[in-house]
Design a protein around this motif. Structure first.
Motif, PDB file in Angstrom:
ATOM      1  N   TRP A   1      -5.609 -10.054   3.839  1.00  0.00           N
ATOM      2  CA  TRP A   1      -6.453  -8.843   3.787  1.00  0.00           C
ATOM      3  C   TRP A   1      -7.800  -9.146   4.466  1.00  0.00           C
TER       4      TRP A   1
ATOM      5  N   LEU B   1      -0.769  -5.488  -9.168  1.00  0.00           N
ATOM      6  CA  LEU B   1      -0.069  -5.622  -7.885  1.00  0.00           C
ATOM      7  C   LEU B   1       0.596  -6.997  -7.745  1.00  0.00           C
TER       8      LEU B   1
ATOM      9  N   PHE C   1       0.829  -1.214   0.000  1.00  0.00           N
ATOM     10  CA  PHE C   1       0.000   0.000   0.000  1.00  0.00           C
ATOM     11  C   PHE C   1       0.863   1.263   0.000  1.00  0.00           C
TER      12      PHE C   1
ATOM     13  N   HIS D   1      -2.186 -13.065  -0.059  1.00  0.00           N
ATOM     14  CA  HIS D   1      -2.439 -11.657   0.263  1.00  0.00           C
ATOM     15  C   HIS D   1      -3.937 -11.411   0.461  1.00  0.00           C
TER      16      HIS D   1
ATOM     17  N   ASN E   1     -12.148   7.850  -0.778  1.00  0.00           N
ATOM     18  CA  ASN E   1     -12.607   6.979  -1.869  1.00  0.00           C
ATOM     19  C   ASN E   1     -13.152   5.671  -1.297  1.00  0.00           C
ATOM     20  N   MET E   2     -12.489   5.145  -0.262  1.00  0.00           N
ATOM     21  CA  MET E   2     -12.927   3.882   0.334  1.00  0.00           C
ATOM     22  C   MET E   2     -14.220   4.056   1.145  1.00  0.00           C
TER      23      MET E   2
ATOM     24  N   LEU F   1     -11.664 -10.042  -7.531  1.00  0.00           N
ATOM     25  CA  LEU F   1     -10.364  -9.411  -7.820  1.00  0.00           C
ATOM     26  C   LEU F   1      -9.301 -10.485  -8.064  1.00  0.00           C
TER      27      LEU F   1
ATOM     28  N   ILE G   1     -15.994  -9.731  -3.272  1.00  0.00           N
ATOM     29  CA  ILE G   1     -15.204  -8.795  -4.092  1.00  0.00           C
ATOM     30  C   ILE G   1     -13.750  -9.279  -4.176  1.00  0.00           C
ATOM     31  N   ALA G   2     -13.211  -9.768  -3.047  1.00  0.00           N
ATOM     32  CA  ALA G   2     -11.838 -10.291  -3.055  1.00  0.00           C
ATOM     33  C   ALA G   2     -11.733 -11.440  -4.053  1.00  0.00           C
TER      34      ALA G   2
ATOM     35  N   TYR H   1     -19.691   5.695  -5.090  1.00  0.00           N
ATOM     36  CA  TYR H   1     -18.415   5.291  -5.702  1.00  0.00           C
ATOM     37  C   TYR H   1     -18.627   5.012  -7.179  1.00  0.00           C
TER      38      TYR H   1
ATOM     39  N   LYS I   1      -6.635  -1.380 -10.833  1.00  0.00           N
ATOM     40  CA  LYS I   1      -5.700  -0.997  -9.767  1.00  0.00           C
ATOM     41  C   LYS I   1      -5.070  -2.232  -9.111  1.00  0.00           C
ATOM     42  N   HIS I   2      -5.788  -3.357  -9.132  1.00  0.00           N
ATOM     43  CA  HIS I   2      -5.319  -4.558  -8.430  1.00  0.00           C
ATOM     44  C   HIS I   2      -4.571  -5.543  -9.317  1.00  0.00           C
TER      45      HIS I   2
ATOM     46  N   HIS J   1       2.077   2.447  -3.304  1.00  0.00           N
ATOM     47  CA  HIS J   1       1.121   2.982  -4.284  1.00  0.00           C
ATOM     48  C   HIS J   1       0.339   4.188  -3.784  1.00  0.00           C
TER      49      HIS J   1
ATOM     50  N   PHE K   1     -16.713   3.865  -1.568  1.00  0.00           N
ATOM     51  CA  PHE K   1     -16.828   2.481  -2.060  1.00  0.00           C
ATOM     52  C   PHE K   1     -17.711   1.650  -1.120  1.00  0.00           C
TER      53      PHE K   1
HETATM   54  C1  HEM Z   1      -4.276  -8.364  -1.327  1.00  0.00           C
HETATM   55  C2  HEM Z   1      -5.258  -7.549  -1.149  1.00  0.00           C
HETATM   56  C3  HEM Z   1      -5.271  -6.093  -1.609  1.00  0.00           C
HETATM   57  C4  HEM Z   1      -4.239  -5.222  -1.836  1.00  0.00           C
HETATM   58  C5  HEM Z   1      -2.735  -5.453  -1.659  1.00  0.00           C
HETATM   59  C6  HEM Z   1      -4.852  -3.981  -2.277  1.00  0.00           C
HETATM   60  C7  HEM Z   1      -4.143  -2.838  -2.605  1.00  0.00           C
HETATM   61  C8  HEM Z   1      -4.695  -1.682  -3.073  1.00  0.00           C
HETATM   62  C9  HEM Z   1      -3.949  -0.517  -3.473  1.00  0.00           C
HETATM   63  C10 HEM Z   1      -2.423  -0.381  -3.408  1.00  0.00           C
HETATM   64  C11 HEM Z   1      -4.839   0.411  -3.905  1.00  0.00           C
HETATM   65  C12 HEM Z   1      -4.533   1.812  -4.429  1.00  0.00           C
HETATM   66  C13 HEM Z   1      -4.262   1.707  -5.898  1.00  0.00           C
HETATM   67  C14 HEM Z   1      -3.916   3.049  -6.518  1.00  0.00           C
HETATM   68  O1  HEM Z   1      -4.603   4.052  -6.250  1.00  0.00           O
HETATM   69  O2  HEM Z   1      -2.959   3.058  -7.306  1.00  0.00           O
HETATM   70  C15 HEM Z   1      -6.156  -0.175  -3.768  1.00  0.00           C
HETATM   71  C16 HEM Z   1      -7.324   0.463  -4.111  1.00  0.00           C
HETATM   72  C17 HEM Z   1      -8.562  -0.054  -3.891  1.00  0.00           C
HETATM   73  N1  HEM Z   1      -8.865  -1.264  -3.332  1.00  0.00           N
HETATM   74 FE1  HEM Z   1      -7.538  -2.704  -2.827  1.00  0.00          FE
HETATM   75  N2  HEM Z   1      -6.203  -4.131  -2.299  1.00  0.00           N
HETATM   76  C18 HEM Z   1      -6.510  -5.406  -1.888  1.00  0.00           C
HETATM   77  C19 HEM Z   1      -7.758  -5.960  -1.758  1.00  0.00           C
HETATM   78  C20 HEM Z   1      -8.931  -5.281  -1.908  1.00  0.00           C
HETATM   79  C21 HEM Z   1     -10.236  -5.813  -1.631  1.00  0.00           C
HETATM   80  C22 HEM Z   1     -10.517  -7.248  -1.140  1.00  0.00           C
HETATM   81  C23 HEM Z   1     -11.128  -4.813  -1.906  1.00  0.00           C
HETATM   82  C24 HEM Z   1     -12.625  -4.816  -1.786  1.00  0.00           C
HETATM   83  C25 HEM Z   1     -13.301  -5.590  -0.947  1.00  0.00           C
HETATM   84  C26 HEM Z   1     -10.378  -3.667  -2.376  1.00  0.00           C
HETATM   85  C27 HEM Z   1     -10.923  -2.466  -2.782  1.00  0.00           C
HETATM   86  C28 HEM Z   1     -10.225  -1.406  -3.291  1.00  0.00           C
HETATM   87  C29 HEM Z   1     -10.838  -0.222  -3.864  1.00  0.00           C
HETATM   88  C30 HEM Z   1     -12.319   0.049  -4.022  1.00  0.00           C
HETATM   89  C31 HEM Z   1      -9.800   0.615  -4.251  1.00  0.00           C
HETATM   90  C32 HEM Z   1      -9.915   1.996  -4.919  1.00  0.00           C
HETATM   91  C33 HEM Z   1      -9.814   1.845  -6.426  1.00  0.00           C
HETATM   92  C34 HEM Z   1     -10.020   3.194  -7.086  1.00  0.00           C
HETATM   93  O3  HEM Z   1     -11.182   3.647  -7.169  1.00  0.00           O
HETATM   94  O4  HEM Z   1      -9.019   3.823  -7.481  1.00  0.00           O
HETATM   95  N3  HEM Z   1      -9.054  -3.978  -2.344  1.00  0.00           N
HETATM   96  N4  HEM Z   1      -6.035  -1.432  -3.269  1.00  0.00           N
END
Ligand code: HEM
Length: 140
Positions: free
Chosen positions: A83, A73, A34, A79, A47-48, A114, A110-111, A62, A69-70, A37, A51
């Motif tokens: 999470w 990674l 995190f 992971h 933003n979250m 993704l 959602i996970a 949202y 975005k994912h 990024h 969401f």
């Molecule tokens: C291994 C698990 C995860 C990692 C390492 C991770 C990491 C990240 C990172 C680094 C960002 C920021 C990306 C950017 O702005 O460049 C992000 C955004 C986000 N993540 Fe995750 N995430 C994970 C799992 C999840 C899960 C399970 C959800 C939902 C239940 C989620 C929902 C979101 C949302 C909604 C955003 C914002 C996207 C946007 O509108 O720009 N993430 N995540």
């Protein structure tokens, strides 16, 4: 006596999101990903809130796209499991049981989607029940 359900509202969502990401930032496995990024945390947290408000309250606040975005990674099933574990601990501490269960049901779905998208982006088509594990039989 059984706990009474309380309605999820924006205040609860904000508390869940702030507590969850405070823990994520300190986490040995997810924190560094995190921090690499996200350089300005407050906009990410806002933003979250939007969401989770859309997911839990159907507010349509949202309108982003989480998948792109994912998929870039360096993450896999381990992971996502981690999470979800941190998220579960957070919602179980802050919410009554029915609300915690609803948060977990949505987060798990959602996970999963993704993880499927991430695998597909890495040219792996997961079979039902299969997990995405890097460096096993899948290419990086
Ligand atoms: C291994 C698990 C995860 C990692 C390492 C991770 C990491 C990240 C990172 C680094 C960002 C920021 C990306 C950017 O702005 O460049 C992000 C955004 C986000 N993540 Fe995750 N995430 C994970 C799992 C999840 C899960 C399970 C959800 C939902 C239940 C989620 C929902 C979101 C949302 C909604 C955003 C914002 C996207 C946007 O509108 O720009 N993430 N995540």
């Amino acid at each position: 006596m059984a706990q009474e359900p309380i309605a999820v509202d924006e205040t609860l969502i904000e508390a869940v999101v702030r507590t969850f990401y405070a823990r994520i930032r300190k986490d040995y496995m997810l924190g560094p990903i995190f921090e690499e990024h996200i350089h300005d945390w407050e906009p990410h947290l806002q933003n979250m809130f939007a969401f989770w408000s859309s997911v839990m309250l159907h507010t349509n606040r949202y309108n982003g796209r989480p998948m792109p975005k994912h998929v870039v990674l360096p993450i896999d099933a381990a992971h996502f499991d981690h999470w979800l574990e941190i998220f579960k601990n957070t919602v179980e501490e802050l919410c009554v049981r029915v609300d915690a269960e609803l948060f977990m049901k949505k987060a798990t779905q959602i996970a999963h989607s993704l993880e499927l998208g991430l695998a597909f982006n890495n040219k792996v088509l997961l079979q039902p029940g299969e997990r995405y594990i890097r460096n096993k039989d899948h290419a990086l």
